[in-house]
Write an enzyme that holds these catalytic residues in place. Structure first.
Site, PDB file in Angstrom:
ATOM      1  N   ASP A   1       1.068  -3.937  -5.887  1.00 35.22           N
ATOM      2  CA  ASP A   1       2.194  -2.903  -5.947  1.00 35.22           C
ATOM      3  C   ASP A   1       3.534  -3.515  -6.303  1.00 35.22           C
ATOM      4  O   ASP A   1       4.463  -3.120  -5.810  1.00 35.22           O
ATOM      5  CB  ASP A   1       2.045  -1.838  -4.816  1.00 35.22           C
ATOM      6  CG  ASP A   1       2.979  -0.604  -5.310  1.00 35.22           C
ATOM      7  OD1 ASP A   1       2.869  -0.173  -6.421  1.00 35.22           O
ATOM      8  OD2 ASP A   1       3.648   0.087  -4.485  1.00 35.22           O
TER       9      ASP A   1
ATOM     10  N   GLY B   1       9.743   6.774   4.123  1.00 38.77           N
ATOM     11  CA  GLY B   1       8.348   6.525   3.673  1.00 38.77           C
ATOM     12  C   GLY B   1       7.423   7.580   4.015  1.00 38.77           C
ATOM     13  O   GLY B   1       7.574   8.642   4.885  1.00 38.77           O
ATOM     14  N   ALA B   2       6.166   7.520   3.699  1.00 38.92           N
ATOM     15  CA  ALA B   2       5.165   8.411   4.018  1.00 38.92           C
ATOM     16  C   ALA B   2       4.899   8.709   5.377  1.00 38.92           C
ATOM     17  O   ALA B   2       4.562  10.009   6.015  1.00 38.92           O
ATOM     18  CB  ALA B   2       3.831   8.179   3.130  1.00 38.92           C
ATOM     19  N   TYR B   3       4.784   7.447   6.059  1.00 38.45           N
ATOM     20  CA  TYR B   3       4.576   7.883   7.458  1.00 38.45           C
ATOM     21  C   TYR B   3       5.730   7.429   8.485  1.00 38.45           C
ATOM     22  O   TYR B   3       5.655   7.473   9.781  1.00 38.45           O
ATOM     23  CB  TYR B   3       3.583   6.668   7.905  1.00 38.45           C
ATOM     24  CG  TYR B   3       2.196   6.610   7.264  1.00 38.45           C
ATOM     25  CD1 TYR B   3       1.714   7.743   6.807  1.00 38.45           C
ATOM     26  CD2 TYR B   3       1.353   5.242   6.624  1.00 38.45           C
ATOM     27  CE1 TYR B   3       0.584   7.753   6.053  1.00 38.45           C
ATOM     28  CE2 TYR B   3       0.302   5.587   5.936  1.00 38.45           C
ATOM     29  CZ  TYR B   3      -0.183   6.786   5.660  1.00 38.45           C
ATOM     30  OH  TYR B   3      -1.365   6.790   5.005  1.00 38.45           O
ATOM     31  N   GLY B   4       6.908   7.224   7.903  1.00 33.09           N
ATOM     32  CA  GLY B   4       7.834   7.111   8.819  1.00 33.09           C
ATOM     33  C   GLY B   4       9.305   6.792   8.194  1.00 33.09           C
ATOM     34  O   GLY B   4       9.285   6.894   6.866  1.00 33.09           O
TER      35      GLY B   4
END
EC number: 2.7.11.1
Length: 474
Positions: A130, A18-21
């Protein structure tokens, strides 16, 4: 060998990025219990700590059979760990055949479970914001689980409801009021997204790029041109429900209590039933009208809110299967609260799966399969590892993919899909006794586009593809 994480727990496989990890699969050496571990680097973005704090708070509030279970969290330095259910059944998008969909009976079952989960969320004042197939997971019993609450928020507290003004979500799934209005109610937004998911399940495609007047397909829908794709592939009864769910005016949009009373929602659909409806009207060029499901469209330029626009621009991290152990067990406590996390991450944890100590019987390939996420995007080859690898590389190079050898036995493929959106997926070569498995996993982009590319690659490699069925059953 697997990488030690906490006492008796090993990280054995990467489930997603993902974007952060990333999300890793943690397995207990003694009990073979499995947990999904979301590993977040808090330094990736300035707003990351606050967003993760909010996600944790919301996860703590949730307890429902159709919601991914949250076991706890812990922080070590700049790394935050979230411990969640491991859903072995994979993502819902994997069950949707591109341009076809799935059997109506299956679509109804998953839709009923989705509505049950969303109804629960709304009952405690939470909106997901989402909802899409990539955020809907399945356990080993095909029970649908709503996951990824990174964009979720509280819209009702102590009986007082607030209007929302944050433009967030994934553009093909967002309701039109998010684009048009400065403030809107939460409930109808999730209902709209559920309608788009139902369309995808029944037709194998999305109806439009975005729900506004610049999109011809959306204008056709408002004009009730149901003879066009994807609507012409959907039988009359579920189409009638979709007409109520995808009503532009949120005040006129059907509510969840009324969805549960709908004829299609409540009827018993016989297995294998195929229904059609009489279609009148003009013809259409399906190649022009076909809108594939995708989940990485930047919608920031549509934002008119003072709040920061939140984008869902990457493949969501798979969380995931209903745990069978006591949530108060010492094993879970040790995982969440224990000391001594090993920060030495494997260069390529997917390739350590076969050597992991989690395997109960040495050399037992069945135990290995029990830990793999259920996916349709994998196949055995009938040649050795070296030939399988070279054939894969040659095939993908000729097809124009950007190739990167991530580490031993793993290749990252990058391309753009038919809508010029980024598509990235990884291929792991796994040796199982005398068999070679090529396992494809989506990293970023649209699920159905990923499946289309997988099928094309498999067809090109037909000369080395084994006819042997891949376990677990798909």
């Amino acid at each position: 060998m697997a990488v030690p994480f906490v006492e008796d727990w090993d990280l054995v496989q990467t489930l997603g990025e993902g974007a952060y990890g990333e999300v890793q699969l943690a397995v207990n050496r003694k009990t073979e219990e499995a947990v999904a571990v979301k590993i977040v680097d808090m330094t990736r973005a300035a707003d990351c700590p606050e967003n993760i704090k909010k996600e944790i708070c919301i996860n703590r509030m949730l307890s429902h059979t159709n919601i991914v279970r949250f076991y706890g969290h812990r922080r070590e330095g700049n790394i935050q760990y979230l411990f969640l259910e491991y859903c072995r059944g994979g993502e819902l998008f994997d069950r949707i055949e591109p341009d076809v969909g799935m059997p109506e009976q299956d679509a109804q079952k998953f839709f009923q479970q989705l509505i049950a989960g969303v109804e629960y969320l709304h009952s405690i004042g939470i909106t997901h914001r989402d909802i899409k197939p990539e955020n809907l997971l399945l356990d080993e019993r095909d029970q649908l689980k709503i996951s990824d609450f990174g964009l979720a928020t509280v819209f009702r507290h102590n009986g007082k409801e607030r209007l929302l003004n944050k433009m967030c979500g994934t553009l093909p799934y967002v309701a039109p009021e998010l684009i048009k209005s400065r403030a809107f109610h939460a409930d109808p937004v999730d209902v709209w997204s559920c309608g788009i998911v139902l369309t995808a399940m029944l037709a194998g495609e999305l109806p439009w790029d975005q729900p506004n007047e610049v999109c011809q397909e959306y204008c056709d829908w408002k004009e009730k041109n149901h003879y066009l794709t994807p609507w012409k592939k959907i039988s009359a009864t579920p189409l009638a429900l979709l007409c109520k769910m995808l009503t532009e005016n949120p005040q006129s949009r059907i509510t969840i209590p009324d969805i549960k009373k709908d004829r299609w929602f409540t009827e018993i659909i016989k297995k294998g039933l195929k229904r059609s409806r009489v279609i009148s009207g003009g013809s259409s060029d399906s190649s022009v009208l076909c809108k594939q499901i995708r989940s990485d469209i930047d919608i920031s330029h549509f934002s008119h809110s003072e709040e920061k626009t939140a984008l869902s621009s990457t493949q969501p991290e798979p969380r995931t299967a209903l745990a069978t152990w006591d949530s108060n067990s010492s094993y879970i406590d040790n995982l969440v609260q224990g000391k001594g996390i090993s920060f030495s991450q494997p260069a390529c944890p997917d390739n350590m799966l076969l050597n992991s100590q989690l395997i109960g019987t040495p050399g037992s390939s069945q135990n290995v399969w029990q830990r793999l996420v259920k996916r349709m995007t994998r196949f055995f080859t009938k040649v050795n590892a070296e030939s399988s690898y070279s054939n894969l590389m040659d095939t993908c190079e000729k097809m124009g993919y950007v190739l990167k050898k991530s580490c031993a036995n793993e290749v990252t493929l990058s391309t753009t899909d038919r809508r010029n959106n980024k598509l990235i997926f990884k291929v792991n070569l796994v040796e199982m006794e005398d068999r070679i498995l090529l396992d494809f996993r989506l990293s970023k982009g649209d699920g159905l586009e990923f499946k289309r590319h997988f099928l094309k690659i498999k067809k090109k490699m037909d000369a080395v593809v084994a006819v042997q069925k891949v376990l677990p059953d798909t």
